[in-house]
Motif scaffolding. Sequence first.
Motif, PDB file in Angstrom:
ATOM      1  N   THR A 142       0.848  -1.200   0.000  1.00  0.00           N
ATOM      2  CA  THR A 142       0.000   0.000   0.000  1.00  0.00           C
ATOM      3  C   THR A 142       0.879   1.244   0.000  1.00  0.00           C
ATOM      4  O   THR A 142       0.618   2.200  -0.712  1.00  0.00           O
ATOM      5  CB  THR A 142      -0.937  -0.007   1.224  1.00  0.00           C
ATOM      6  N   SER A 155       4.352   3.023  -4.765  1.00  0.00           N
ATOM      7  CA  SER A 155       3.501   2.122  -3.971  1.00  0.00           C
ATOM      8  C   SER A 155       2.143   1.954  -4.634  1.00  0.00           C
ATOM      9  O   SER A 155       1.791   2.681  -5.579  1.00  0.00           O
ATOM     10  CB  SER A 155       3.300   2.708  -2.578  1.00  0.00           C
ATOM     11  N   GLY A 156       1.346   1.024  -4.107  1.00  0.00           N
ATOM     12  CA  GLY A 156       0.001   0.802  -4.640  1.00  0.00           C
ATOM     13  C   GLY A 156      -0.890   2.028  -4.471  1.00  0.00           C
ATOM     14  O   GLY A 156      -1.608   2.413  -5.397  1.00  0.00           O
ATOM     15  N   MET A 207       0.154   4.726  -6.906  1.00  0.00           N
ATOM     16  CA  MET A 207      -0.317   4.419  -8.269  1.00  0.00           C
ATOM     17  C   MET A 207      -1.805   4.704  -8.404  1.00  0.00           C
ATOM     18  O   MET A 207      -2.258   5.279  -9.406  1.00  0.00           O
ATOM     19  CB  MET A 207      -0.070   2.940  -8.603  1.00  0.00           C
ATOM     20  N   GLY A 208      -2.577   4.318  -7.386  1.00  0.00           N
ATOM     21  CA  GLY A 208      -4.020   4.560  -7.415  1.00  0.00           C
ATOM     22  C   GLY A 208      -4.329   6.048  -7.445  1.00  0.00           C
ATOM     23  O   GLY A 208      -5.213   6.497  -8.187  1.00  0.00           O
ATOM     24  N   ALA A 240      -4.919   1.906  -3.158  1.00  0.00           N
ATOM     25  CA  ALA A 240      -4.048   0.804  -3.580  1.00  0.00           C
ATOM     26  C   ALA A 240      -4.814  -0.254  -4.380  1.00  0.00           C
ATOM     27  O   ALA A 240      -4.235  -0.947  -5.209  1.00  0.00           O
ATOM     28  CB  ALA A 240      -3.371   0.175  -2.358  1.00  0.00           C
ATOM     29  N   ALA A 266      -4.212  -0.082  -8.086  1.00  0.00           N
ATOM     30  CA  ALA A 266      -2.875  -0.292  -8.654  1.00  0.00           C
ATOM     31  C   ALA A 266      -2.838  -1.358  -9.752  1.00  0.00           C
ATOM     32  O   ALA A 266      -2.183  -1.166 -10.784  1.00  0.00           O
ATOM     33  CB  ALA A 266      -1.878  -0.606  -7.538  1.00  0.00           C
ATOM     34  N   MET A 293       3.157  -5.159  -4.210  1.00  0.00           N
ATOM     35  CA  MET A 293       3.452  -4.672  -5.556  1.00  0.00           C
ATOM     36  C   MET A 293       4.752  -5.269  -6.102  1.00  0.00           C
ATOM     37  O   MET A 293       5.063  -5.091  -7.285  1.00  0.00           O
ATOM     38  CB  MET A 293       3.612  -3.141  -5.572  1.00  0.00           C
TER      39      MET A 293
END
Lengths: 299, 299
Positions: A129, A156-157, A160-161, A209, A212, A258
């Motif tokens: 996360t 990180s997730g 990315m989100g 996250a 992602a 990830m």
Amino acid sequence: MVSAPTNEHYFLGIDGGGSKCKASIADASGRVLGSALAGPANPLHGVEQTLQSIESAARRALSDAGLPTETLGRLVAGAGLAGVNLPSLYRVISDWPHPFAALHLTTDLRIALLGAHQQDEGAVIVTGTGSCGYVRAAGVDHLLGGHGFPYGDQGSGAWMGLEAIKAVLLASDDLGPETQLIESVAELLQARGLAIVERMSGKPSSDYARLAPLVFDAAEAGDPVALDILRSGARYISAMARKLLAYQPPRLSLIGGMAERLETWLDRDVAEQLSRPLGPPEAGALLFARQQSALANTA
Amino acid sequence: MVSAPTNEHYFLGIDGGGSKCKASIADASGRVLGSALAGPANPLHGVEQTLQSIESAARRALSDAGLPTETLGRLVAGAGLAGVNLPSLYRVISDWPHPFAALHLTTDLRIALLGAHQQDEGAVIVTGTGSCGYVRAAGVDHLLGGHGFPYGDQGSGAWMGLEAIKAVLLASDDLGPETQLIESVAELLQARGLAIVERMSGKPSSDYARLAPLVFDAAEAGDPVALDILRSGARYISAMARKLLAYQPPRLSLIGGMAERLETWLDRDVAEQLSRPLGPPEAGALLFARQQSALANTA
């Protein structure tokens, strides 16, 4: 050599995380007797919940090991928790009147490192996360990143989100390039445009996250926006890896949710220097409990 | 022409905002009799607080106007509130058993536009804690941006503050370029590195917006990191302005706390097409109340 405590004691390894708390119990010889899961245990998101999850996971692990509840008071616990590098959180948790024989507290990164390398020295980059790097080598104890959502944790997730949401909202105003993330995010969130804002407003990083995998999917399909996000995240993780490698740790591992998909996006020179983790963080927490107990016994 | 209601009625204009609620009272002829401030009134940050602030500001404005408290039930209110473009928030606030004769609800942007142009048509870009654009022209009613912190509102104060924190944290890990923001942020927050994280974790967007003047200061002193942030924000606002101008509104104004300093950073063709606002949002709220009341009387 680790000196064994009296055989009345057992070791408890706690790996606290934002979505769950993992507990493992081992006997004095290091043999794992049982393990269990409980609820979230990230003190940054709530100390009370964290302490409850730790105790609950410990009780369940005892039950899984076939040991009576009274054994709780004979457990020498090692716990790795996010955020205890912040002095204020370390104090609050240290002050907890815990039910164990002893509670040795350290960061989630330290137990991740101990688990991955089964020794005190080495380096890890955790990308789940959140993201962060940690190295212990030749007297150095150095942390990189791990600053948290929404201002840090590139690669990180959750990052990315967040980048995916930003791109989708820009595109929805025709103020940013088209991207297939518009459709995949709409499908996952069941929301478009302003409804995305309603859906995500005030949500924790773990909700970000969840998006992602869509960024990986779109990037792997050649979507330029997703490629930009992923390359930027991977560039940050590669730069972090080089910084950690400069301390010449015996091993460097990439771990976390990830890690597997991100590895192929890292710069080649970095990817080639990664070692597979030897064990999970909860094994590191058990090792930490044994180490600290040995130190206490020799002191 | 706006038909006047019976002279028993007064108009109340409410400009709700994240830090305060402004109220103005006018008589049937449009003459402003009194005004007052109360606490925060951004429904996105709390509906209960918003309703309390509106009522409190209205009572204070009555007192300022020298009118008795009972007049509350004779006020025809127009309120501009952030977030009521979200259907869920609009419903919650419409359902409020308010103490006024009538409550006409619209967005903060609509009253900003009415205030700035003293007419129904025109365009505004608001850059304060957040940023957004709004145009009403030739049957078009179009909103741009305003998606909120931390995924939108490029060019806003909170966005600049967030970008500044990101840059300072990257630099503190030596994973990003040096910037004089490190020192100015340290001075303002009395914090460096991890202590910045402790200081900002979970804080509202208004806390980030406090850092925006540091970005302007550093950029004006030639700091490359601050220049990147400001140019990127200004690029977004310029692109938004062009989109709004494409609808050929009679006027376009840039308003909000960042407007004055940001204007010099906009692309020249955009800056040349900006008009000074004719009045503040609370004047727009009064105008909205009069318009809606006239519509109700003719219906």
